[in-house]
Design an enzyme around this catalytic site. Sequence first.
Site, mmCIF file in Angstrom:
data_model
loop_
_atom_site.group_PDB
_atom_site.id
_atom_site.type_symbol
_atom_site.label_atom_id
_atom_site.label_comp_id
_atom_site.label_asym_id
_atom_site.label_seq_id
_atom_site.Cartn_x
_atom_site.Cartn_y
_atom_site.Cartn_z
ATOM 1 N N ASP A 1 5.167 3.601 -1.767
ATOM 2 C CA ASP A 1 4.130 2.596 -2.008
ATOM 3 C C ASP A 1 2.787 3.040 -1.430
ATOM 4 O O ASP A 1 1.737 2.841 -2.042
ATOM 5 C CB ASP A 1 4.542 1.242 -1.422
ATOM 6 N N HIS B 1 9.654 4.897 -5.385
ATOM 7 C CA HIS B 1 11.117 4.880 -5.490
ATOM 8 C C HIS B 1 11.615 3.503 -5.944
ATOM 9 O O HIS B 1 10.876 2.522 -5.960
ATOM 10 C CB HIS B 1 11.746 5.239 -4.145
#
Length: 442
Positions: free
Chosen positions: A331, A42
């Site tokens: 991540d 994101h």
Amino acid sequence: MTASTGGNSSKVNASEEPLDVEGYPVAPPELKLEQVHVYVRHGERTPVKVRLSEPPASIPEHWKLCHAARNFRELIAGPIGHDDEPIRVKKLVETRSGLTAEGLCLLGELTDVGKEASCCSTYNFGAALRQLYVERLGFLPNILQRNEEAYFRSTNIPRTVESLQHIVHGLYPASKCDPEVVPAILVRNGVDENLVSNTMSCARLAILELEFAEAAAAAWNPLLEPLDGKLSKYLGGQPLRVDGKPRASGVLDTIRSATAHGLKVPPEFEEEDVVEAIETAVSSEWFAVKNEEGRRLGMGRLLDDVSQKMQHKVDHPSQDPMKILVHSTHDSTLAALCSTFDVFDEKWPPFTSSVTFELFKKQDIPAQQTTLQTLLGTMWKSHSSEHYVRMRYKNRNMVLPVCAAEGKHLPGSPEFCTLSAFQQRVKELTPTNWVAECTPRA
């Protein structure tokens, strides 16, 4: 104190890495691109917790960086036959003291910067996908004629869903979609999610991740100790530790989030040796999954999805129109994918960084005739059923160790793994009985 745009730019800013269109290495001419699977972190967000807000660090507790998409028009369902006009709604964040302000962000929220205001925003990531796969390579259609050509899925978290909305807008804005085509963003229930290491539905994985974290603390806490003289003053006198309060991962998250938005951070957190030490410790805790069981339970189901969709494309090329699959995730997913294939660089994945798996088909080599072939009236062609997979991360090709042996990659190009070698590794990683393997051991 409230953060707004402005501030300093960090000397060690590893929080941004835009997709490099010009630097993309085109495949050898005998390889034809067939399908692309994209996993993107994101965009820039606020920290997920308030940390380092007290002097002398003084990183603001409240971030006033969320002005976009705060006003809505909604059609509320009323009684049948009752024709209501859409109502206007405005969303505001309220602090614990009851104060509100325009543009105030929630913790962990995608900011204006993460949407479309910076070099590395999610909108610009989508636009870069378009520049690469539509304009430069001519792989994707200029106009999206049907939804079956593109697949979009996100974890069911506001920042990833919003990120994907902006990516879609950059890749296929309304002007580049057939009037009858409305791209769909897919989400799954939490128990069915495979875009992350799903500890919610896999108790055994939760135990393993706790063990990984404890091992990282034992290994790295002594190496963080020399930083106490520099950093403890920013942590209320507490030492910075993998399992500290706050945790080293939380401190780095706040620093990286602030840096990505140009906010001032303590100068010690701009020193390369300090950042490198913290990042290595945190990456070991969160991302460096060396255990085969952890890899199976964490990324096995996701990679099985990739493998099956690629195989369907190979088996039914004319019936399968799917060309690009874009997944908005976190991540931890990017790092886990790299770690699973032993190509992780031990660095925290930047905002809007991505892992891609590209499927290629080896095309026929131009006919080569010999005198004997001419006499026999035969032609020699390359075997046209060969397929290859290339993994890319941070604008670089990943040479997978599992494909290093002769015969497991394109001769002279080790980054192109044979599909069979790729799938063999995925098969080893795929749980045969998810429920049984996720059950804690007695």
